[in-house]
Design a protein around this motif. Structure first.
Motif, PDB file in Angstrom:
ATOM      1  N   MET A 156       0.829  -1.210   0.000  1.00  0.00           N
ATOM      2  CA  MET A 156       0.000   0.000   0.000  1.00  0.00           C
ATOM      3  C   MET A 156       0.865   1.263   0.000  1.00  0.00           C
ATOM      4  N   SER A 157       0.416   2.350  -0.656  1.00  0.00           N
ATOM      5  CA  SER A 157       1.242   3.554  -0.765  1.00  0.00           C
ATOM      6  C   SER A 157       1.221   4.330   0.539  1.00  0.00           C
ATOM      7  N   GLY A 158       2.100   5.288   0.634  1.00  0.00           N
ATOM      8  CA  GLY A 158       2.304   5.985   1.906  1.00  0.00           C
ATOM      9  C   GLY A 158       1.374   7.151   2.116  1.00  0.00           C
ATOM     10  N   ALA A 159       1.915   8.222   2.700  1.00  0.00           N
ATOM     11  CA  ALA A 159       1.075   9.318   3.178  1.00  0.00           C
ATOM     12  C   ALA A 159       0.435  10.067   2.034  1.00  0.00           C
ATOM     13  N   GLY A 160      -0.665  10.687   2.291  1.00  0.00           N
ATOM     14  CA  GLY A 160      -1.376  11.509   1.315  1.00  0.00           C
ATOM     15  C   GLY A 160      -2.522  12.151   2.036  1.00  0.00           C
ATOM     16  N   ALA A 161      -3.394  12.851   1.327  1.00  0.00           N
ATOM     17  CA  ALA A 161      -4.561  13.446   1.966  1.00  0.00           C
ATOM     18  C   ALA A 161      -5.440  12.336   2.512  1.00  0.00           C
ATOM     19  N   ARG A 162      -6.123  12.636   3.626  1.00  0.00           N
ATOM     20  CA  ARG A 162      -7.007  11.646   4.239  1.00  0.00           C
ATOM     21  C   ARG A 162      -8.148  11.352   3.255  1.00  0.00           C
ATOM     22  N   PRO A 163      -8.387  10.090   2.949  1.00  0.00           N
ATOM     23  CA  PRO A 163      -9.434   9.766   1.968  1.00  0.00           C
ATOM     24  C   PRO A 163     -10.803  10.108   2.549  1.00  0.00           C
TER      25      PRO A 163
ATOM     26  N   ALA B  49     -14.754   9.464   2.416  1.00  0.00           N
ATOM     27  CA  ALA B  49     -15.746   8.504   1.947  1.00  0.00           C
ATOM     28  C   ALA B  49     -16.811   9.235   1.140  1.00  0.00           C
TER      29      ALA B  49
ATOM     30  N   LEU C  74     -20.045   8.872   1.203  1.00  0.00           N
ATOM     31  CA  LEU C  74     -21.184   9.274   2.024  1.00  0.00           C
ATOM     32  C   LEU C  74     -20.681   9.831   3.343  1.00  0.00           C
ATOM     33  N   GLY C  75     -21.404  10.834   3.839  1.00  0.00           N
ATOM     34  CA  GLY C  75     -21.059  11.340   5.162  1.00  0.00           C
ATOM     35  C   GLY C  75     -21.341  10.274   6.205  1.00  0.00           C
ATOM     36  N   GLY C  76     -20.761  10.445   7.399  1.00  0.00           N
ATOM     37  CA  GLY C  76     -20.913   9.448   8.444  1.00  0.00           C
ATOM     38  C   GLY C  76     -22.363   9.225   8.815  1.00  0.00           C
TER      39      GLY C  76
ATOM     40  N   PHE D  15     -24.209   7.422   6.049  1.00  0.00           N
ATOM     41  CA  PHE D  15     -23.780   6.021   5.995  1.00  0.00           C
ATOM     42  C   PHE D  15     -24.484   5.214   7.082  1.00  0.00           C
ATOM     43  N   VAL D  16     -24.474   5.735   8.293  1.00  0.00           N
ATOM     44  CA  VAL D  16     -25.132   5.035   9.402  1.00  0.00           C
ATOM     45  C   VAL D  16     -26.620   4.875   9.116  1.00  0.00           C
TER      46      VAL D  16
ATOM     47  N   GLY E  45      -4.390   7.612   6.688  1.00  0.00           N
ATOM     48  CA  GLY E  45      -4.145   8.446   5.530  1.00  0.00           C
ATOM     49  C   GLY E  45      -3.865   7.673   4.277  1.00  0.00           C
TER      50      GLY E  45
ATOM     51  N   ARG F  19     -16.010   0.600   5.175  1.00  0.00           N
ATOM     52  CA  ARG F  19     -17.278   0.664   4.433  1.00  0.00           C
ATOM     53  C   ARG F  19     -17.255  -0.287   3.254  1.00  0.00           C
TER      54      ARG F  19
END
Lengths: 401, 548
Positions: free
Chosen positions: A1-8, A10, A12-14, A17-18, B180, B242
């Motif tokens: 898996m690749s390293g650091a980057g912007a937080r992905p 999702a 749908l909002g939390g 999703f719930v 991240g 998810r």
């Protein structure tokens, strides 16, 4: 898996999703509950009649037995003694039904027989040494069972007591007292249905009880997962060769004759029959074949023994051979008269056959000692009932001498 | 951090990769695949389950419908039949019709080989090491060979499971992605999982193993994120979590695509016939000193040593997988195969890590030098695989050699002569036969044979099943039981049922009508049971007297 980057992020909002998951899970749970309810309904016991159907006599022939002979024979048959075995009590209750007490206080009245079968306190008083209760109760299980065994404190056949209650017209609300609680006869029937297996060792009395307590219900699913119907039950009753089965197969024949009568009653009453046309035809042919064998193999004196499907008895007097003892002859002759008395005309034998058999039974009962009457009481109960039925009535309706 | 691969394309010294792609690892894999193909193709078609399923498949093809009752056990009439293996049965029957036993043997070989190759691929993807992948495949054979040794619907279930393992491994199953990190899009996962489950639900009833796999991955991801972030909000926002949940939900929905719909899910796990199944050896709990129990125990010990030596972290998903599948396997030997597959997948990355670090040592450098890719390996691999094909039964058939004898194809235990006799002289009425022969006779015996019981225990009434076992064991009440069921023909395994054989020989109403070195057939005549309407003679009977 690749390293650091912007937080992905999702898609749908939390909260969304719930909410979506709640909807999905709720729908799945609801569907599952609906399915479980359907499954439960499929496996639930059928709706039971509060009162059993009555299958009464069809014929009244004074030439089979006169009024006087009938009174005299029946007067010899009440059960006596302090503690006759439960198997005899069972049979005697079936013979006398809900009859008022006999004039002779030494003869066991119907109400007392009923108490011994359905009230654990009375049972224990009469059979203090019994190895186990007659009524088997487990509040966590389904219903009340009746113990079957060879000892004096047990019934002799599976569901015999239940079938007796059905045939004498006891409603399912009849009180039952076990060692643990008070309940009703409904629980005995429910337990029988819950435990029933088409291939259990004895099905004759179960089938009889169901025929009288279930219609118009015709289908249920056993605990083995097998769908049951009266067609399937009738195939089971016809499956084994003759004379295999209790009392030289006569209880199987009695059960089949009862099926035909119940089927007729339901149809005549505008309700759905309990048998498919093909099953009905097969039962009629089966009973005709049985009748034909009885006709061919009747002894000139009027009786049969356990050889009835194959041969007539060789000797006029009983022998000690299995199936040819006096008790065996009484069993077969009494039983066959009994189911013929209920069977429709299409399976009837020539009337002289019936008359000869009745004559032999009357003669035998007249000649028996009192002690033998008590010893053979269970077998003679069928004979007594048969003779009464051939006069168009039940034994409890006959005035005794 | 990804582990370096043993037999990697890149040389450990860091020199530029060569133009050749095949190394000794690939050659080893080719040798193993070829050898595996050859060995598998000569294994006789053992296991009675195969024949019962062929028989059912033939029935389905003939009637173009799914059976509503067991076609071979009339006493099972009225038992609800939910045939979750219908597609497997149709495949087996179709192959048998087209290519006979050799076709089934080829199907068995290809199915097991494909399962092992999928597993090897999944382990390679999970661990990054071809050697670890190969070792994983071999480990499963050592642990649970019995589950692979016979062709049956479960074989297709195992194939689906390993395909699923490959898919999930390729999508980072169990990887504890750093915060991240970007989760793979997983398009192949989203498309592949429903497809696998649609097939699986119609091939074999074991699809719940797939649910368990996906469920463990989902929960494992939840645990990992929660442990790292201590934030439920972070868990909810985690795209990998998810993804696994969506995949699990799609898998469940996909299993509804079958002829029975949701009834399949219910019947698979709660049918009354389960009581019968639990009496079979396959469904018995593992005994610690038994072969399966020893294997499970050894796998736990091996895992402990490897985890101790490995520098890789054990993901929560992998812990859950081992616990869930290990617990299930402990409760039934039948489930050992699933545990073995999961065990291999969990083992792979740790084994790769250990090998990677060993590779960096002196011996590893020497081996790495030896393990350079070269142009010789590919043709060598092709030649070796070709040799395996030539020597296989398929190769022999192509070259016009004489095929295997029936005894070689079906095994020494198959009652070939018995089936032939019964085809020539069909038995009358209900037939008693030992379970393993009953299945064979259902497929290879006379058409329309009616059996007291087969190995389809879940579809037979409990009492019938138990009585069949009692008779088969020679219980003293066997005459009464055979009368109750109106059995007219009895097939006895003389070696496997000596008590019954002896008792039936002495019985007056049973006469032997066939005997060979293995089997004995006895018959008796019984009068017609329930007659057809109108066939009986009319007794002479006057009109009944007037009623009351």
């Amino acid at each position: 898996m690749s390293g650091a980057g912007a937080r992905p992020r999702a898609a749908l909002g939390g909260t969304t999703f719930v909410a979506l998951q709640v909807v999905v899970i709720a729908a799945a749970v609801a569907w599952g509950a609906h399915l479980a309810a359907r499954l439960e309904a499929r496996r639930a016991l059928p709706t039971l009649r509060a009162e059993p159907l009555a299958v009464g006599p069809l014929y009244d022939d004074p030439q089979v037995i006169s009024d006087g002979d009938l009174r005299r024979v029946l007067a010899r048959l009440p059960l006596t003694g302090d503690a006759p075995p439960i198997a005899q009590v069972d049979h005697s209750l079936r013979l006398w039904g809900r009859r008022p007490p006999f004039a002779d206080p030494g003869q066991l009245p119907s109400w007392e027989m009923q108490r011994r079968l359905l009230d654990h306190r009375q049972f224990v008083l009469v059979h203090p040494g019994a190895q186990a209760p007659l009524l088997l109760d487990d509040p966590e299980g389904t219903g009340v069972g009746v113990r079957v065994g060879a000892d004096d404190g047990a019934a002799s056949h599976v569901d015999h007591t239940l079938a007796t209650l059905a045939e004498i017209g006891m409603p399912l609300s009849t009180p039952v007292r076990t060692a643990l609680r008070e309940t009703t006869a409904r629980e005995i029937l429910e337990r029988s249905l819950a435990d029933f297996s088409l291939n259990q060792s004895e099905v004759e009395w179960s089938a009889l009880a169901y025929a009288l307590f279930l219609p118009p219900a015709n289908r249920w699913v056993t605990s083995e997962g097998q769908e049951m119907s009266f067609d399937r039950l009738s195939e089971r009753l016809m499956r084994e060769r003759l004379p295999d089965g209790v009392c030289s197969a006569n209880h199987r024949l009695y059960g089949l004759a009862t099926f035909l009568r119940v089927d007729q009653q339901m149809t005549a009453g505008g309700e759905a029959p309990i048998l498919a046309n093909a099953s009905r035809r097969r039962i009629v042919e089966f009973l005709k074949q049985a009748t034909s064998a009885f006709v061919r193999h009747q002894h000139p004196d009027g009786f049969w023994n356990f050889d009835w499907p194959r041969a007539a008895p060789a000797a006029a007097e009983p022998t000690e051979r299995d199936g040819d003892r006096l008790s065996d002859r009484i069993i077969v002759t009494g039983h066959v008269l009994e189911w013929w008395a209920l069977a429709p005309g299409e399976v009837q034998p020539p009337r002289p056959v019936v008359r000869a058999a009745a004559r032999w039974l009357i003669d035998r009962v007249d000649r028996l000692e009192d002690a033998d009457i008590q010893r053979y009481n269970s077998f003679l109960s069928h004979a007594g009932r048969a003779l009464a039925l051939w006069r168009g009535r039940l034994p409890e309706e006959v005035e005794l001498e | 951090m990804s582990s370096r691969r043993f037999f990697d394309r890149r040389r450990p010294s860091g020199r530029a990769p060569t133009k050749h792609r095949f190394g000794p690892g690939h050659l080893l894999l080719a040798v193993l695949a070829g050898a595996g193909y050859l060995l598998l193709s000569y294994i006789p078609l053992a296991g009675s389950e195969l024949w019962l399923n062929v028989a059912w498949g033939s029935w389905i093809l003939e009637h173009r419908a799914l059976p509503s009752a067991d076609p071979f056990v009339p006493l099972a009439a009225g038992m609800e039949v939910v045939d979750g293996e219908w597609l497997s049965q149709v495949i087996l029957a179709a192959v048998d019709r087209v290519a006979g036993g050799e076709g089934l043997s080829l199907l068995f070989t290809l199915t097991v080989l494909a399962t092992l190759l999928f597993l090897a691929r999944a382990c390679f993807v999970a661990g990054g090491s071809l050697f670890a992948g190969t070792l994983g495949a071999l480990a499963i054979l050592a642990l649970a060979w019995g589950r692979f040794a016979a062709l049956r619907p479960q074989s297709f279930g195992l194939l689906c499971f390993t395909a699923l393992l490959w898919l999930v491994a390729a999508n980072g199953a169990g990887d504890d992605e750093e915060e991240g990190a970007e989760a793979p899009k997983g398009r192949r996962l989203m498309l592949g999982v429903p497809l696998i489950f649609v097939l699986w639900a119609n091939l074999d009833a074991s699809f719940a193993a797939g649910w368990a796999l996906l469920g463990c991955l989902f929960l494992g991801r939840v645990i990992d994120v929660l442990r790292r972030t201590r934030s439920p909000r972070a868990v909810l926002a985690d795209s990998a979590m998810r993804r696994w949940l969506y995949v699990l939900e799609m898998a469940v929905a996909a299993t509804l695509v079958n002829p029975y719909g949701v009834r399949l899910l219910v019947a698979t796990h709660s049918a009354p016939g389960m009581d019968n199944l639990r009496q079979l050896p396959d469904w018995q709990p593992l005994e610690i000193l038994g072969p399966g129990g020893r294997g499970l125990a050894l796998s736990c010990v091996a895992l402990l040593f490897l985890l101790r030596a490995s520098h890789r972290r054990l993901a929560a998903a992998h812990v859950l997988l081992l616990l869930v599948f290990g617990w299930v396997a402990a409760h039934g030997t039948r489930f050992l195969g699933w545990y073995g597959l999961v065990f291999a997948l969990v083992l792979a990355p740790h084994l790769a890590d250990i090998l990677d670090r060993w590779q960096q040592g002196r011996a590893g450098l020497w081996l790495a030098d030896l393990a350079r890719p070269s142009k010789i390996y590919l043709p060598l691999a092709i030649v070796l695989v070709w040799i395996a094909l030539i020597f296989s039964p398929l190769g022999g058939a192509v070259l016009g050699h004489e095929g295997r004898t029936p005894r070689q194809l079906y095994g020494a235990a198959a009652p070939l002569a018995l089936a032939e006799h019964l085809r020539d002289d069909p038995p009358r009425g209900l037939v008693l036969a030992p379970r393993h022969w009953g299945d064979w006779l259902a497929a290879q015996g006379p058409p329309g044979i009616e059996l007291l019981a087969t190995s389809g225990a879940g579809r037979i009434p409990r009492r019938v099943w138990r009585d069949h076992q009692r008779v088969a064991a020679g219980d003293a009440v066997w005459p009464r039981l055979l009368d109750r069921y109106r059995v007219e023909t009895a097939v006895v395994d003389k070696a496997g049922q000596p008590n019954l054989a002896e008792a039936m020989r002495r019985a007056a109403d049973w006469r032997p009508i066939y005997e060979d070195e293995r089997a004995m057939v006895l018959a008796r005549s019984l009068p017609e049971a329930s007659p057809a309407a109108g066939s009986a003679e009319e007794p002479a009977s006057p009109a009944p007297e007037a009623g009351p």
